[in-house]
Write an enzyme that holds these catalytic residues in place. Structure first.
Site, PDB file in Angstrom:
ATOM      1  N   LYS A  43      -3.859   5.357   0.424  1.00 50.02           N
ATOM      2  CA  LYS A  43      -3.980   5.842   1.827  1.00 50.02           C
ATOM      3  C   LYS A  43      -2.597   6.350   2.252  1.00 50.02           C
ATOM      4  CE  LYS A  43      -4.126   1.174   3.135  1.00 50.02           C
ATOM      5  NZ  LYS A  43      -5.216  -0.139   3.336  1.00 50.02           N
ATOM      6  N   TYR A 253      23.961   8.482  21.827  1.00 52.68           N
ATOM      7  CA  TYR A 253      23.410   8.283  23.084  1.00 52.68           C
ATOM      8  C   TYR A 253      23.578   7.173  23.789  1.00 52.68           C
ATOM      9  CZ  TYR A 253      20.701  12.571  22.109  1.00 52.68           C
ATOM     10  OH  TYR A 253      20.042  13.853  21.921  1.00 52.68           O
TER      11      TYR A 253
HETATM   12  C1  LIG Z   1      -4.866  -1.187   2.493  1.00 53.52           C
HETATM   13  C2  LIG Z   1      -5.849  -1.899   2.009  1.00 53.52           C
HETATM   14  C3  LIG Z   1      -5.680  -2.355   0.644  1.00 53.52           C
HETATM   15  C4  LIG Z   1      -4.180  -2.562  -0.111  1.00 53.52           C
HETATM   16  O1  LIG Z   1      -3.448  -3.550   0.698  1.00 53.52           O
HETATM   17  P1  LIG Z   1      -2.053  -3.852   0.146  1.00 53.52           P
HETATM   18  O2  LIG Z   1      -1.646  -5.365   1.049  1.00 53.52           O
HETATM   19  O3  LIG Z   1      -0.842  -2.564   0.764  1.00 53.52           O
HETATM   20  O4  LIG Z   1      -1.954  -4.264  -1.120  1.00 53.52           O
HETATM   21  C5  LIG Z   1      -6.591  -3.063   0.058  1.00 53.52           C
HETATM   22  N1  LIG Z   1      -7.982  -3.176   0.311  1.00 53.52           N
HETATM   23  C6  LIG Z   1      -8.118  -2.514   1.778  1.00 53.52           C
HETATM   24  C7  LIG Z   1      -9.353  -2.683   2.290  1.00 53.52           C
HETATM   25  C8  LIG Z   1      -7.201  -1.896   2.533  1.00 53.52           C
HETATM   26  O5  LIG Z   1      -7.200  -1.358   3.684  1.00 53.52           O
END
Ligand SMILES: *Cc1c(COP(=O)(O)O)cnc(C)c1O
Length: 349
Positions: A43, A253
């Site tokens: 994602k 800035y």
């Molecule tokens: C993002 C996510 C993961 C991965 O988690 P990490 O802590 O990045 O390893 C796994 N399962 C779900 C449901 C997630 O939303």
């Protein structure tokens, strides 16, 4: 107008993905998952590192389960992996989402009874089911698992998500127990609980499929992973201008840095629009070989100024290294390792 690639000037900022480190991290997490196999959370554009750079590497090393959050994230994955290997964690929030899943063959993660009804109303088919065991974000309550609508589902992966896997919390055992108790209530092919940190909690958290994200990309959510996980993302930025300051000159800035004496500084093509947020400024330094070049004043949108007094060889166009060892940078900036990656700007690609 389409510009020929050959015309594109060399950028002044770059992100390099160490594909071998990424492959190594997946293999290591897969091995640590015991009898379970590791999937991959891809994602947010592979946590900011780029789907096109990362997903083919994960696929070629053996990963066959890919998780995105949004339906809009699916299209970028389709050139690389089968639709049936892609799952959408947010699930079908609207009827359009169901149509999209049906048309593409991408698998929804059903998170609520209304999502389950929506899926069944469209004829059902292979799906994953998220059950809440204590994080209280998405997921069916354990008490709802006996509903007749659930019995109609064709559940491939029955999953839950850990809230505190990066800590030594009693909640990890509580969630493990709650998840185990859910398993007999729903027919399913595979069970899945652990994210990156969950894998490090031990084999009993593995079940059939694990879902690492952060650690694939070089994040270290638990000390057990520190000796195994390798850095994947490497960022460099070029010097655009070098100038000499006199005592009392103010930098950037609001003039937050004032030169205590004469000094040589470089203006570097890297700013918060590239993911180098203001909170990374104070106390941070870029690197050139062994030289550490402190960041001076506020981080701007497109540039920072660093002290190069001790590196007289540096000039316009030279590349400086931006430290991306995530655990250290998280402590330094107060950002999470997740944030450090996911804010990496699109100008680096
Ligand atoms: C993002 C996510 C993961 C991965 O988690 P990490 O802590 O990045 O390893 C796994 N399962 C779900 C449901 C997630 O939303």
């Amino acid at each position: 107008m389409q510009l020929p690639d050959a015309l594109a000037p060399e950028p002044t900022i770059r992100l390099r993905i160490d594909e071998q480190a990424l492959a190594h991290n997946w293999r290591a997490l897969d091995r640590m998952s015991g009898k379970a196999s590791a999937g991959a959370a891809v994602k947010a554009n592979c946590y900011g590192l780029g789907v096109d750079a990362c997903v083919p590497v994960l696929r070629d090393v053996g990963c066959d389960a890919f998780f995105v959050a949004h339906w809009s994230e699916v299209e970028a994955l389709l050139p690389h992996v089968d639709a049936a290997q892609i799952a959408v964690l947010h699930g079908p929030v609207r009827d359009d989402d169901v149509r999209f899943a049906k048309a593409t063959g991408v698998v929804p993660v059903l998170n609520s009874l209304s999502q389950v009804r929506r899926w069944n109303a469209a004829g059902g088919g292979r799906c994953h089911l998220m059950v809440d065991t204590g994080i209280n974000r998405l997921g069916i309550a354990a008490g709802e698992l006996g509903e007749p609508e659930i019995a109609k589902l064709n559940v491939d992966v029955l999953m839950s998500h850990l809230a505190c896997a990066d800590e030594d919390s009693v909640r990890n055992q509580t969630q493990l127990k709650a998840f185990r108790e859910c398993l007999p209530a729903v027919q399913h092919n595979r069970a899945s609980l652990a994210n990156s940190a969950g894998i490090a909690l031990g084999a009993e958290f593995g079940f059939d499929l694990t879902r690492p994200g952060l650690a694939l990309y070089g994040g270290i959510p638990r000390p057990e992973l520190a000796s195994t996980i390798r850095q994947v993302a490497f960022v460099d930025a070029a010097i655009m201008q070098v100038r000499t300051l006199c005592e009392g000159n103010a930098v950037g800035y609001n003039g937050e840095f004032i030169a205590p004496s004469g000094m040589r500084v470089a203006t570097v093509s890297l700013g918060y629009a590239d993911g180098f947020l203001r909170s990374r400024g104070p106390g941070a330094a870029l690197q050139h070989g062994d030289a550490s070049l402190p960041v001076l004043g506020k981080v701007s949108m497109d540039m920072i100024v660093v002290d190069v007094t001790d590196a007289p060889e540096l000039g316009e166009g030279d590349w400086l290294h931006v430290p991306m060892h995530l655990p250290d940078e998280a402590v330094q900036s107060g950002l999470s390792q997740y944030e450090l990656l996911t804010v990496i700007g699109s100008r680096l690609r």
